[in-house]
Design a protein around this motif. Structure first.
Motif, mmCIF file in Angstrom:
data_model
loop_
_atom_site.group_PDB
_atom_site.id
_atom_site.type_symbol
_atom_site.label_atom_id
_atom_site.label_comp_id
_atom_site.label_asym_id
_atom_site.label_seq_id
_atom_site.Cartn_x
_atom_site.Cartn_y
_atom_site.Cartn_z
ATOM 1 N N ASP A 47 0.845 -1.196 0.000
ATOM 2 C CA ASP A 47 0.000 0.000 0.000
ATOM 3 C C ASP A 47 0.883 1.250 0.000
ATOM 4 N N LYS A 48 0.319 2.409 0.225
ATOM 5 C CA LYS A 48 1.092 3.653 0.221
ATOM 6 C C LYS A 48 2.156 3.685 1.320
ATOM 7 N N CYS A 49 2.037 2.776 2.275
ATOM 8 C CA CYS A 49 3.014 2.681 3.366
ATOM 9 C C CYS A 49 4.008 1.553 3.107
ATOM 10 N N ASP A 50 3.947 0.941 1.921
ATOM 11 C CA ASP A 50 4.772 -0.206 1.532
ATOM 12 C C ASP A 50 4.533 -1.434 2.397
ATOM 13 N N SER A 51 3.307 -1.606 2.871
ATOM 14 C CA SER A 51 2.937 -2.766 3.670
ATOM 15 C C SER A 51 1.945 -3.620 2.895
ATOM 16 N N ILE A 52 2.023 -4.929 3.106
ATOM 17 C CA ILE A 52 1.140 -5.882 2.429
ATOM 18 C C ILE A 52 0.283 -6.579 3.476
ATOM 19 N N GLY A 53 -0.988 -6.789 3.152
ATOM 20 C CA GLY A 53 -1.894 -7.482 4.053
ATOM 21 C C GLY A 53 -2.970 -6.546 4.555
ATOM 22 N N ALA A 54 -3.947 -7.120 5.251
ATOM 23 C CA ALA A 54 -5.107 -6.363 5.720
ATOM 24 C C ALA A 54 -4.861 -5.729 7.087
ATOM 25 N N VAL A 55 -5.541 -4.617 7.315
ATOM 26 C CA VAL A 55 -5.478 -3.856 8.558
ATOM 27 C C VAL A 55 -6.785 -4.094 9.321
ATOM 28 N N LEU A 56 -6.731 -4.124 10.640
ATOM 29 C CA LEU A 56 -7.938 -4.297 11.442
ATOM 30 C C LEU A 56 -8.784 -3.026 11.455
ATOM 31 N N GLU A 57 -10.106 -3.208 11.498
ATOM 32 C CA GLU A 57 -11.048 -2.085 11.560
ATOM 33 C C GLU A 57 -10.743 -1.188 12.755
ATOM 34 N N ASP A 68 -7.998 -0.412 13.958
ATOM 35 C CA ASP A 68 -6.831 0.416 13.675
ATOM 36 C C ASP A 68 -7.081 1.432 12.563
ATOM 37 N N TYR A 69 -8.133 1.195 11.751
ATOM 38 C CA TYR A 69 -8.415 2.087 10.626
ATOM 39 C C TYR A 69 -9.931 2.140 10.411
ATOM 40 N N PRO A 70 -10.671 2.815 11.303
ATOM 41 C CA PRO A 70 -12.140 2.839 11.240
ATOM 42 C C PRO A 70 -12.674 3.435 9.936
ATOM 43 N N TYR A 71 -13.803 2.923 9.519
ATOM 44 C CA TYR A 71 -14.430 3.360 8.276
ATOM 45 C C TYR A 71 -15.060 4.733 8.437
ATOM 46 N N THR A 72 -14.779 5.639 7.495
ATOM 47 C CA THR A 72 -15.344 6.988 7.510
ATOM 48 C C THR A 72 -16.186 7.286 6.274
ATOM 49 N N ALA A 73 -16.275 6.337 5.335
ATOM 50 C CA ALA A 73 -17.033 6.531 4.093
ATOM 51 C C ALA A 73 -16.590 7.797 3.372
ATOM 52 N N SER A 74 -15.263 7.993 3.297
ATOM 53 C CA SER A 74 -14.731 9.196 2.657
ATOM 54 C C SER A 74 -13.379 8.892 2.002
ATOM 55 N N ASP A 75 -12.939 9.793 1.164
ATOM 56 C CA ASP A 75 -11.619 9.687 0.553
ATOM 57 C C ASP A 75 -10.579 10.309 1.483
ATOM 58 N N ALA A 76 -10.483 9.767 2.678
ATOM 59 C CA ALA A 76 -9.558 10.283 3.691
ATOM 60 C C ALA A 76 -8.114 9.981 3.294
ATOM 61 N N THR A 77 -7.209 10.809 3.766
ATOM 62 C CA THR A 77 -5.782 10.633 3.517
ATOM 63 C C THR A 77 -5.286 9.385 4.230
ATOM 64 N N CYS A 78 -4.357 8.685 3.610
ATOM 65 C CA CYS A 78 -3.763 7.476 4.193
ATOM 66 C C CYS A 78 -2.864 7.864 5.363
ATOM 67 N N SER A 79 -3.021 7.146 6.465
ATOM 68 C CA SER A 79 -2.134 7.357 7.608
ATOM 69 C C SER A 79 -1.269 6.114 7.782
ATOM 70 N N CYS A 80 0.005 6.322 8.001
ATOM 71 C CA CYS A 80 0.971 5.218 8.133
ATOM 72 C C CYS A 80 1.638 5.291 9.496
ATOM 73 N N PRO A 81 2.215 4.236 9.950
ATOM 74 C CA PRO A 81 1.988 2.859 9.515
ATOM 75 C C PRO A 81 0.879 2.219 10.336
ATOM 76 N N ASP A 82 0.384 1.112 9.876
ATOM 77 C CA ASP A 82 -0.605 0.314 10.591
ATOM 78 C C ASP A 82 -0.149 -1.135 10.554
ATOM 79 N N PRO A 83 -0.422 -1.904 11.610
ATOM 80 C CA PRO A 83 -0.096 -3.331 11.545
ATOM 81 C C PRO A 83 -0.969 -4.027 10.499
ATOM 82 N N HIS A 84 -0.411 -5.006 9.818
ATOM 83 C CA HIS A 84 -1.116 -5.794 8.793
ATOM 84 C C HIS A 84 -1.075 -7.267 9.213
ATOM 85 N N PRO A 85 -1.934 -7.668 10.165
ATOM 86 C CA PRO A 85 -1.834 -9.014 10.735
ATOM 87 C C PRO A 85 -2.323 -10.162 9.839
ATOM 88 N N TYR A 86 -3.070 -9.867 8.790
ATOM 89 C CA TYR A 86 -3.606 -10.922 7.927
ATOM 90 C C TYR A 86 -3.157 -10.719 6.492
#
Length: 174
Positions: A100-110, A112-130
């Protein structure tokens, strides 16, 4: 938003029938504790992200027996293709191959990155446990898969992502 020449690097998987297809099949009744719930994308055209994340959550439930709530907003905000609330494409590559834009692969938990239904700016980094091992398109590059092929894919692997192509056509009256 169909990328140009997407078929050139796509992996297509054909399913062949190895017996009769049952008249009904429901992963919710076959999986202890049921499947992850259907989610609401709100006013954001992020169905592409919900489809990728939803089918991946179901695969985790089937394979590992656990319910996870993964972040659709992470895909909307952090994909490198410019997809967002105005549409996107199959985003499964971000779960297994593409950083992704943070150079991480895998899914992020909700959480850690709650849904806002918007084109929000990417925030880095987040854990990608899956992370997914792989994915593919059902059928061949030359057309839409058959109904039995889709049913077999669901039975063998779990819920799938689907898309419907819609064209804007003017109706003509004679």
């Amino acid at each position: 938003k169909e990328p140009p020449n997407w078929r050139d690097s796509a992996r297509f998987v054909e399913f062949t029938e190895k017996g009769p297809i049952p008249p009904s099949f429901d992963w919710r009744s076959r999986t202890p504790g049921g499947m992850p719930p259907v989610r609401n994308q709100g006013g954001c055209g992020s169905c592409w992200a919900f489809s990728a994340i939803g089918s991946f959550e179901c695969a985790i439930k089937i394979q590992d027996g656990i319910n996870v709530d993964l972040a659709e907003q992470w895909l909307v905000s952090c994909n490198r293709h410019g997809w967002g609330c105005r549409g996107g494409w199959w985003a499964h590559d971000y779960l297994c191959y593409i950083g992704d834009k943070c150079d991480s692969i895998g899914a992020v938990l909700e959480q850690d990155y709650p849904y806002t239904a918007s084109d929000a700016t990417c925030s880095c980094p987040d854990p990608h446990p899956y992370k997914a091992k792989s994915w593919g398109y059902i059928g061949s590059a030359s057309g839409v898969p058959s109904t039995p092929m889709i049913k077999l894919a669901i039975m063998q692997h779990g819920p799938i992502s689907v898309a419907v192509a819609v064209e804007d056509r003017q109706s003509t009256r004679l």
